[in-house]
Design a protein around this motif. Sequence first.
Motif, PDB file in Angstrom:
ATOM      1  N   ARG A 140      17.907  10.348  56.399  1.00 46.64           N
ATOM      2  CA  ARG A 140      17.541   9.123  55.686  1.00 46.64           C
ATOM      3  C   ARG A 140      18.397   8.936  54.433  1.00 46.64           C
ATOM      4  N   GLY A 152       9.085   1.434  55.192  1.00 47.20           N
ATOM      5  CA  GLY A 152       8.315   1.085  56.374  1.00 47.20           C
ATOM      6  C   GLY A 152       8.260  -0.411  56.610  1.00 47.20           C
ATOM      7  N   CYS A 188       6.423  10.466  54.723  1.00 47.45           N
ATOM      8  CA  CYS A 188       6.556   9.884  56.058  1.00 47.45           C
ATOM      9  C   CYS A 188       5.315   9.075  56.417  1.00 47.45           C
ATOM     10  N   ARG A 228       4.661  -0.018  57.413  1.00 42.46           N
ATOM     11  CA  ARG A 228       4.767  -0.766  58.665  1.00 42.46           C
ATOM     12  C   ARG A 228       3.448  -1.458  58.990  1.00 42.46           C
ATOM     13  N   VAL A 249       6.657   7.702  67.445  1.00 38.58           N
ATOM     14  CA  VAL A 249       5.653   6.965  66.670  1.00 38.58           C
ATOM     15  C   VAL A 249       4.333   6.964  67.431  1.00 38.58           C
ATOM     16  N   GLN A 291       5.584   5.685  54.941  1.00 35.25           N
ATOM     17  CA  GLN A 291       6.458   4.793  55.701  1.00 35.25           C
ATOM     18  C   GLN A 291       5.648   4.093  56.793  1.00 35.25           C
ATOM     19  N   GLY A 292       4.767   4.845  57.452  1.00 39.27           N
ATOM     20  CA  GLY A 292       3.904   4.250  58.464  1.00 39.27           C
ATOM     21  C   GLY A 292       2.917   3.263  57.872  1.00 39.27           C
ATOM     22  N   ASP A 327       4.873   9.255  60.504  1.00 41.35           N
ATOM     23  CA  ASP A 327       4.934   7.808  60.315  1.00 41.35           C
ATOM     24  C   ASP A 327       3.887   7.133  61.206  1.00 41.35           C
ATOM     25  N   ASP A 356       8.805   4.564  49.845  1.00 42.28           N
ATOM     26  CA  ASP A 356       8.550   4.839  51.254  1.00 42.28           C
ATOM     27  C   ASP A 356       7.779   3.700  51.909  1.00 42.28           C
ATOM     28  N   VAL A 364       8.830  11.675  62.719  1.00 41.31           N
ATOM     29  CA  VAL A 364       8.399  10.296  62.949  1.00 41.31           C
ATOM     30  C   VAL A 364       6.923  10.252  63.345  1.00 41.31           C
TER      31      VAL A 364
END
Length: 314
Positions: free
Chosen positions: A299, A209, A171, A178, A110, A174-175, A140, A205, A137
């Motif tokens: 996943r 995250g 992806c 977060r 990450v 997903q980040g 992400d 997605d 990743v």
Amino acid sequence: MTAIGRLRRTAFGIPSAQAVFSRPGFTPEAWQRFAPVARSLMEGYHASLEDPRLPALAARLDAVDPELQGFAYEGAGMGLAALDAVAPWKRRLPAFMAGPAARHAYPAYVGVGLAFARLRRSPEAQLALLDPLLGWVTADGYGFHEAFFRRRRYVLHRAVPTHLTEYGRRCFDQGVGRALWFSAGGRVPLVARLVDGYAPERRADLWGGVGLAASYGGGADERSLRDLRDRVGPHRVRLARGAATAAWGRRQAGGTAPHTELACRVFCGLGGAEAAHAVEEARRDLPTVSVEPPYEIWRQRIEHALAATAAPSP
């Protein structure tokens, strides 16, 4: 600190973690709840700039509170990737990933993605040099950076990163999810409102995250986690996958955390050990050549393993 370490810290260091969390769009709860996370990441980042020699760097990272070490390794991954970009003949990152960071590979990658974003490098262009499973990743981390530091473009205007492939954008999202969790300070109604502002096809997605951030980083009590679970509709299994992945990452590093265990019970209907085991089992015998990236197959397998226990109550 050596003279060159001071020079690197001056050139590439980040003056204040709190200042980052004080920008428009960040709630007061963001710093209140996640200051230890931010400080640990900054400690790892600055440690890698000040003395990137692996024995010295590992000693500093391992001195961080065990619950927060993953964030310190994330910061170090960011710093070493940046240093390798400036001095590519040094190749510090591969040795770091194969050595001290092997137990913290997920958060370290990450951090590499954070560096790619700061350097304006596409994470997909670097995949051949990275782990064939966890290399994704970095996309992400790239998405987290853009939503965190370029909030107007990627959160307010919900821009699509068209320079990435279709899967790279997943992806990336997903980040983004977060980043929404952390910048909103774990305030569930606000997070849900932000996610609902994106196009429907992006939400799965994004929720994945959010689930990963809430489970690995914490910031919410059981009532809030149950509220989050009940708001996501058909995406419960994405929250479950995020929680199980968080538990797996922590157990790879030899530990766990109370908030990760709680998230596994709420999102997965399983204890942390059982959820982490499902993730590890899903990693077995992944194909080396396939149309879909191994990361996506992983996943999907995790979601399939968790589908029954993460399903809504009848």
